[in-house]
Scaffold this motif. Structure first.
Motif, PDB file in Angstrom:
ATOM      1  N   GLY A  53      -2.667  -0.504   5.709  1.00  0.00           N
ATOM      2  CA  GLY A  53      -3.286  -1.420   6.617  1.00  0.00           C
ATOM      3  C   GLY A  53      -4.835  -0.877   7.170  1.00  0.00           C
ATOM      4  N   SER A 104      -8.603   0.929   0.236  1.00  0.00           N
ATOM      5  CA  SER A 104      -7.390   0.588   1.188  1.00  0.00           C
ATOM      6  C   SER A 104      -6.905   2.262   1.418  1.00  0.00           C
ATOM      7  CB  SER A 104      -6.196  -0.032   0.399  1.00  0.00           C
ATOM      8  OG  SER A 104      -6.690  -1.464   0.415  1.00  0.00           O
ATOM      9  N   ARG A 114       9.288   1.905  -0.828  1.00  0.00           N
ATOM     10  CA  ARG A 114       9.977   0.555  -0.510  1.00  0.00           C
ATOM     11  C   ARG A 114      11.546   0.532  -1.035  1.00  0.00           C
ATOM     12  NH1 ARG A 114       4.279  -2.513  -1.402  1.00  0.00           N
ATOM     13  NH2 ARG A 114       3.495  -2.360   0.707  1.00  0.00           N
ATOM     14  N   LYS A 141      -4.374   3.679   1.858  1.00  0.00           N
ATOM     15  CA  LYS A 141      -3.195   3.671   1.131  1.00  0.00           C
ATOM     16  C   LYS A 141      -3.181   3.991  -0.333  1.00  0.00           C
ATOM     17  CE  LYS A 141      -0.553   0.198   0.001  1.00  0.00           C
ATOM     18  NZ  LYS A 141       0.671  -0.731   0.372  1.00  0.00           N
ATOM     19  N   ASP A 142      -4.513   3.815  -1.114  1.00  0.00           N
ATOM     20  CA  ASP A 142      -4.558   4.136  -2.401  1.00  0.00           C
ATOM     21  C   ASP A 142      -5.248   5.433  -2.674  1.00  0.00           C
ATOM     22  OD1 ASP A 142      -3.335   1.726  -3.129  1.00  0.00           O
ATOM     23  OD2 ASP A 142      -5.250   0.567  -2.918  1.00  0.00           O
ATOM     24  N   ALA A 169       2.590  -5.519   1.684  1.00  0.00           N
ATOM     25  CA  ALA A 169       1.912  -5.032   2.816  1.00  0.00           C
ATOM     26  C   ALA A 169       1.399  -6.257   3.642  1.00  0.00           C
ATOM     27  CB  ALA A 169       0.527  -4.374   2.814  1.00  0.00           C
TER      28      ALA A 169
HETATM   29  N1  LIG Z   1      -0.577  -0.819  -3.637  1.00  0.00           N
HETATM   30  C1  LIG Z   1      -1.611  -1.873  -3.559  1.00  0.00           C
HETATM   31  C2  LIG Z   1      -2.062  -2.032  -2.150  1.00  0.00           C
HETATM   32  N2  LIG Z   1      -3.074  -1.241  -1.600  1.00  0.00           N
HETATM   33  C3  LIG Z   1      -3.454  -1.730  -0.175  1.00  0.00           C
HETATM   34  C4  LIG Z   1      -2.606  -2.821  -0.019  1.00  0.00           C
HETATM   35  C5  LIG Z   1      -2.342  -3.828   0.967  1.00  0.00           C
HETATM   36  C6  LIG Z   1      -3.563  -3.611   2.078  1.00  0.00           C
HETATM   37  C7  LIG Z   1      -3.403  -2.349   3.133  1.00  0.00           C
HETATM   38  O1  LIG Z   1      -2.170  -1.455   2.712  1.00  0.00           O
HETATM   39  O2  LIG Z   1      -4.226  -1.616   3.476  1.00  0.00           O
HETATM   40  C8  LIG Z   1      -1.723  -3.281  -1.383  1.00  0.00           C
HETATM   41  C9  LIG Z   1      -0.804  -4.287  -1.492  1.00  0.00           C
HETATM   42  C10 LIG Z   1       0.489  -4.190  -1.005  1.00  0.00           C
HETATM   43  O3  LIG Z   1       1.138  -2.760  -0.903  1.00  0.00           O
HETATM   44  O4  LIG Z   1       1.115  -4.906  -0.749  1.00  0.00           O
END
Ligand SMILES: NCc1[nH]cc(CCC(=O)O)c1CC(=O)O
Length: 308
Positions: free
Chosen positions: A197, A79, A130, A81-82, A168
């Motif tokens: 996403g 992801s 958030r 985001k990570d 997310a």
């Molecule tokens: N932090 C964990 C994480 N890493 C990516 C997603 C969701 C999928 C994405 O953002 O692509 C999530 C779960 C969330 O934040 O609810």
């Protein structure tokens, strides 16, 4: 037969999104055998402490990068985001398939929208971004720290005396759980995490062959918006300590990026946007970052650094 080994985290969501990538690759390259290698990361193993306390979000990718370096895998699917702002030198994010819904969503126990939740309602999230946006919008809410994969967090909503949680949209949609969503938080002050996403395909920097292969499944508009958002992240030196977010969108030959930086308690939230030519994508994130820094983000980030 030629083989392609893809590294992924073990969580249901990580495996589901890696399978999306594997299916795309298999369709483009029918004569390759595609293998998933599921790798346990520190971020998955330690669930009783906040990410910030155990070393930030890079913990979801470190072990996977080691496997890349040791050539146990040919590419990693994360992801985006990570993935921390700066990727280690030996690696490169070379492609990104089409982005899913970038927004956060509210899931409330009794189906109440954010405005309908009772005074002092308890909302679960482990994300500083958030939390600050929720408190900025509704200072009366009580934000409760929760962690864990999506399944765990949904369980906590049912069992931990919470009124709602924020997740997310993309994760829920990829799991086929859209029906659980109460409300999309796609209105001010809510701005998603950088890259939310979107998926990142990471490879060894010197592996030209895999780069050619992955270019077949790259979605250039996605790659451009995440480049802008990550430019913003890099400019603000963001790790997951400071509440910050950004969302870039393309319209014709223009790219608009909106971004925010906030105090942890939501008492101050700085938000602005920049529009420029899409071909200048590399500069637009930093331009927005500078703009926010001059509007007070500098002080906010310095304060947060001092507290840690
Ligand atoms: N932090 C964990 C994480 N890493 C990516 C997603 C969701 C999928 C994405 O953002 O692509 C999530 C779960 C969330 O934040 O609810």
């Amino acid at each position: 037969m030629k083989e392609l080994v893809i590294g992924t985290r073990k969580s249901d969501l990580a495996v589901a999104q890696t399978k999306l990538v594997a299916n795309r690759l298999q369709a483009e390259f029918p004569d390759y055998k595609i293998i998933l290698n599921k790798i346990s990361t520190k971020g998955d193993r330690i669930l009783d402490r906040s990410l910030v306390d155990i070393g930030g979000k890079g913990l979801f990718i470190k072990e996977i990068e080691v496997a890349l370096l040791q050539e146990e895998i040919d590419l990693a699917v994360h992801s985006l985001k990570d993935v921390p702002g700066a990727v280690t030198d030996q690696f490169e994010i070379v492609a990104s398939p089409k982005r899913a819904n970038p927004y956060d969503v509210l899931i409330s126990n009794e189906g109440q929208l954010l405005d309908q939740l009772a005074q002092g309602a308890r909302i679960g999230t482990g994300s500083a971004r958030r939390k600050s946006q929720l408190l900025n919008y509704r200072p009366d809410l009580e934000v409760v720290a929760i962690r864990g994969n999506i399944n765990t967090r949904l369980d906590k909503l049912a069992n931990q005396d919470l009124d709602a949680i924020v997740l997310a949209a993309a994760g829920l949609e990829r799991m086929g759980w859209e029906d659980k969503i109460t409300q999309y938080l796609d209105f001010p002050p809510f701005i998603p995490a950088v890259g939310q996403g979107a998926l990142a395909l990471e490879v060894r920097k010197d592996d030209q062959q895999i780069k050619r292969i992955l270019s077949a499944i790259n979605h250039q508009p996605t790659y451009d918006v995440i480049t802008a958002e990550r430019g913003f992240l890099a400019c603000l030196d963001g790790d997951c300590k400071a509440p910050l977010g950004a969302l870039a969108q393309i319209r014709g030959d223009k790219l608009t990026i909106a971004g925010m930086v906030a105090k942890l308690d939501g008492s101050r939230l700085i938000k602005d946007q920049v529009t420029g030519l899409r071909k200048d994508v590399a500069k637009l994130g930093a331009k927005l970052g500078e703009k926010l820094l001059n509007q007070g983000a500098k002080e906010i980030l310095a304060e947060i650094k001092e507290e840690n």
